[in-house]
Scaffold this motif. Sequence first.
Motif, mmCIF file in Angstrom:
data_model
loop_
_atom_site.group_PDB
_atom_site.id
_atom_site.type_symbol
_atom_site.label_atom_id
_atom_site.label_comp_id
_atom_site.label_asym_id
_atom_site.label_seq_id
_atom_site.Cartn_x
_atom_site.Cartn_y
_atom_site.Cartn_z
ATOM 1 N N LEU A 214 7.630 -5.496 10.765
ATOM 2 C CA LEU A 214 6.833 -6.024 9.749
ATOM 3 C C LEU A 214 5.948 -5.178 8.991
ATOM 4 O O LEU A 214 5.914 -4.538 7.980
ATOM 5 C CB LEU A 214 6.662 -7.333 9.652
ATOM 6 N N GLY A 215 5.250 -4.569 10.085
ATOM 7 C CA GLY A 215 4.088 -3.584 9.766
ATOM 8 C C GLY A 215 4.541 -2.153 9.148
ATOM 9 O O GLY A 215 4.040 -1.667 8.403
ATOM 10 N N PHE A 216 5.744 -1.711 9.925
ATOM 11 C CA PHE A 216 6.216 -0.255 9.581
ATOM 12 C C PHE A 216 6.962 -0.476 8.243
ATOM 13 O O PHE A 216 7.101 0.174 7.383
ATOM 14 C CB PHE A 216 7.365 0.337 10.642
ATOM 15 N N SER A 217 7.380 -1.821 7.906
ATOM 16 C CA SER A 217 8.204 -1.890 6.490
ATOM 17 C C SER A 217 7.086 -1.920 5.540
ATOM 18 O O SER A 217 7.421 -1.434 4.349
ATOM 19 C CB SER A 217 8.817 -3.506 6.600
ATOM 20 N N VAL A 218 5.724 -2.540 5.866
ATOM 21 C CA VAL A 218 5.020 -2.298 4.724
ATOM 22 C C VAL A 218 4.449 -0.804 4.627
ATOM 23 O O VAL A 218 4.392 -0.426 3.466
ATOM 24 C CB VAL A 218 3.632 -3.274 4.980
ATOM 25 N N VAL A 219 4.187 -0.104 5.896
ATOM 26 C CA VAL A 219 3.968 1.401 5.629
ATOM 27 C C VAL A 219 5.017 2.075 5.077
ATOM 28 O O VAL A 219 4.657 3.031 4.282
ATOM 29 C CB VAL A 219 3.820 1.769 7.062
ATOM 30 N N ILE A 220 6.184 1.686 5.291
ATOM 31 C CA ILE A 220 7.433 2.429 4.668
ATOM 32 C C ILE A 220 7.580 2.161 3.116
ATOM 33 O O ILE A 220 7.816 3.120 2.399
ATOM 34 C CB ILE A 220 8.565 2.515 5.374
ATOM 35 N N THR A 221 7.791 0.821 2.907
ATOM 36 C CA THR A 221 7.570 0.519 1.449
ATOM 37 C C THR A 221 6.614 0.668 0.615
ATOM 38 O O THR A 221 6.845 0.659 -0.768
ATOM 39 C CB THR A 221 8.301 -0.997 1.281
ATOM 40 N N ARG A 222 5.556 0.746 1.077
ATOM 41 C CA ARG A 222 4.477 1.039 0.248
ATOM 42 C C ARG A 222 4.488 2.175 -0.711
ATOM 43 O O ARG A 222 4.213 2.026 -2.153
ATOM 44 C CB ARG A 222 3.017 1.099 0.973
ATOM 45 N N PRO A 223 4.688 3.422 -0.212
ATOM 46 C CA PRO A 223 4.722 4.662 -1.058
ATOM 47 C C PRO A 223 5.855 4.298 -1.995
ATOM 48 O O PRO A 223 5.884 4.931 -3.321
ATOM 49 C CB PRO A 223 5.085 5.596 -0.278
ATOM 50 N N ILE A 224 7.218 3.768 -1.709
ATOM 51 C CA ILE A 224 8.249 3.552 -2.693
ATOM 52 C C ILE A 224 7.781 2.732 -3.609
ATOM 53 O O ILE A 224 8.324 2.607 -4.914
ATOM 54 C CB ILE A 224 9.181 2.895 -1.759
ATOM 55 N N ARG A 244 -0.510 7.962 -8.015
ATOM 56 C CA ARG A 244 -1.038 8.367 -6.822
ATOM 57 C C ARG A 244 -0.075 7.707 -5.752
ATOM 58 O O ARG A 244 -0.039 6.434 -5.775
ATOM 59 C CB ARG A 244 -2.529 7.861 -6.709
ATOM 60 N N VAL A 245 0.383 8.413 -4.742
ATOM 61 C CA VAL A 245 1.222 7.914 -3.774
ATOM 62 C C VAL A 245 0.959 8.287 -2.510
ATOM 63 O O VAL A 245 0.606 9.336 -2.341
ATOM 64 C CB VAL A 245 2.843 8.514 -3.972
ATOM 65 N N GLU A 246 0.497 7.223 -1.594
ATOM 66 C CA GLU A 246 0.139 7.241 -0.319
ATOM 67 C C GLU A 246 1.039 7.551 0.599
ATOM 68 O O GLU A 246 1.686 6.287 0.705
ATOM 69 C CB GLU A 246 -1.210 6.278 0.079
ATOM 70 N N GLY A 247 1.396 8.323 1.367
ATOM 71 C CA GLY A 247 2.603 8.259 2.354
ATOM 72 C C GLY A 247 3.028 9.576 2.802
ATOM 73 O O GLY A 247 2.029 10.577 2.823
ATOM 74 N N PRO A 248 4.048 9.708 3.148
ATOM 75 C CA PRO A 248 4.440 11.067 3.696
ATOM 76 C C PRO A 248 4.394 12.314 2.746
ATOM 77 O O PRO A 248 4.301 11.965 1.607
ATOM 78 C CB PRO A 248 5.946 10.886 4.110
ATOM 79 N N GLU A 249 4.577 13.415 3.413
ATOM 80 C CA GLU A 249 4.008 14.576 2.453
ATOM 81 C C GLU A 249 5.065 14.655 1.388
ATOM 82 O O GLU A 249 4.725 14.913 0.134
ATOM 83 C CB GLU A 249 3.761 15.977 3.261
ATOM 84 N N ASP A 250 6.247 14.585 1.724
ATOM 85 C CA ASP A 250 7.216 14.674 0.948
ATOM 86 C C ASP A 250 7.411 13.559 -0.548
ATOM 87 O O ASP A 250 7.604 13.830 -1.787
ATOM 88 C CB ASP A 250 8.774 14.545 1.168
ATOM 89 N N LEU A 251 6.822 12.184 0.061
ATOM 90 C CA LEU A 251 6.724 11.472 -1.183
ATOM 91 C C LEU A 251 5.348 11.574 -2.056
ATOM 92 O O LEU A 251 5.229 11.080 -3.123
ATOM 93 C CB LEU A 251 6.612 10.109 -0.353
ATOM 94 N N SER A 252 4.465 12.251 -1.181
ATOM 95 C CA SER A 252 3.031 12.307 -1.848
ATOM 96 C C SER A 252 3.452 13.495 -3.008
ATOM 97 O O SER A 252 2.917 13.342 -4.189
ATOM 98 C CB SER A 252 2.274 12.757 -0.825
ATOM 99 N N LYS A 253 4.185 14.320 -2.670
ATOM 100 C CA LYS A 253 4.569 15.511 -3.671
ATOM 101 C C LYS A 253 5.434 15.089 -4.998
ATOM 102 O O LYS A 253 5.246 15.445 -5.824
ATOM 103 C CB LYS A 253 5.293 16.598 -3.041
#
Length: 497
Positions: A214-224, A244-253
Amino acid sequence: MDNKPANDVAATVDVAYTRLLRHNPKSFLKLILIGFSLVLLPLIIALVDSAVTINQLAEQSRQAVYQATQIAHSSRVLADEIVAMERSARQAMILDDDGLLEGYFHAHDKFAKAAAELAALNLSSAQKQGLLQLQKNELAIFTQVNASRATPAKLQDSVSGFSQLLDVAHTFSTAGYNLIEQEADALQIKAARARKRVVWQLLGLIPFAIILALGFSVVITRPIRQIEQAIRRMGQGQLNHAVRVEGPEDLSKLGDKLDWMRLRLLAVETQKNTFLRHVSHELKTPLTAIREGADLLNDGVLGELTPKQRQVTVILHKNSVQLQRRIEDLLSYSAIQQQQSSLIKSPVLVQSIVDAVLQDQALAVMNKALHIDLNISPHLTVYCDESKIQTVLDNLLSNAIKFSPSAGRITIQAQVVDNRVHLDVIDAGLGIDDADSALLFAPFYQGRRVAQGYTKGTGLGLAIAREYALAHGGDLRVIAREGVGAHFQLILPLNDR
């Protein structure tokens, strides 16, 4: 209710998420793989621990079975060889034939070999003591038999010792079987403990793995979700919110690219509104001159007109007024988009707004011989910008007149529901096509159904009307209606609180 624990949990999640972002992988795929690995890790640990425990139990069980088999076999050999030695000794004694003692010595050798095999096993102290006692007694008998080998008839004392030796062997064998049962009971206890341990591990690790998931689902889905929200805002025309997108570099770009697109759309929207405003102002001045010239001609200032000339001036005046309304719609829409349309609110009678609109539309109502049904309390007051609400109602009534059949009926009613005024305009015209419902209030959109004898407008009327309604804290919506006709409902707060 005290929300402090919930707030503390939320703050902890945000802090953990912020720390995670500092060490974010550069790829969204890597983040998914890391999350997948961390979720599986507790389950893998539990699986390995269970496998090790089961392997230990299997090894202990194998050793116990092997030792039990060896003890049972060697104990049986000892008993059989004792019986063989006794039989050979008795035969030699009765027949007084020392040659018959060869069977005794052969059985003695087998006895010694079986005793040695038993001694090599992992015996308990009681078993070792019993085996030593058995070997000692057998050795004493062997010494007597060996001493009396020349005179077999004197073996009576030695033969009588075999009964006691056999009893000791049976006691040793029984003790061995008891030990096997104890080992089996111990293995069952260990198996039960191992099973209980595995159950507790599963009860502890499965919820932990679910929490991690659940924690990682929040982390993964938040930028989406942030990307989805940004796209939805841009689709709704809300271009003032930075992406503003907070997450992995490719999603941030990707978020940076969406923000660049937002800025480009904002620039295009600004240019469009500027163009509409300039064009509308440029058209308004010559149009005013055309309308005033037509009025002068129609009034006979420049001389009396023939009936055909007067008909031409009426057409010029009518179309200039219609065109002026289109230009005013463009100016109003441009002002709304630039957020320059301020509200000047005051208490206003709803009946006075309706009367003013009916007066403006009186000629159109008479031309189509329409019947207007009013159901409005004369004392109903709403706190609003009178001119803008009058524009909204004028647009709704104009559409109702346009689409109503000749000698048709239009109903205007108002009522108070939950401290809000509901003002309804209902006609008996063509109605609204299902395909138009979702886009009815979109700027520049024009429905599929067109009234006969009318020119299509700009498609801004309902868009401006709804923007005015929303600016008042209300709404403008279409009420689903069976059969023919359209039903529009304007909702306004009763007061300014």
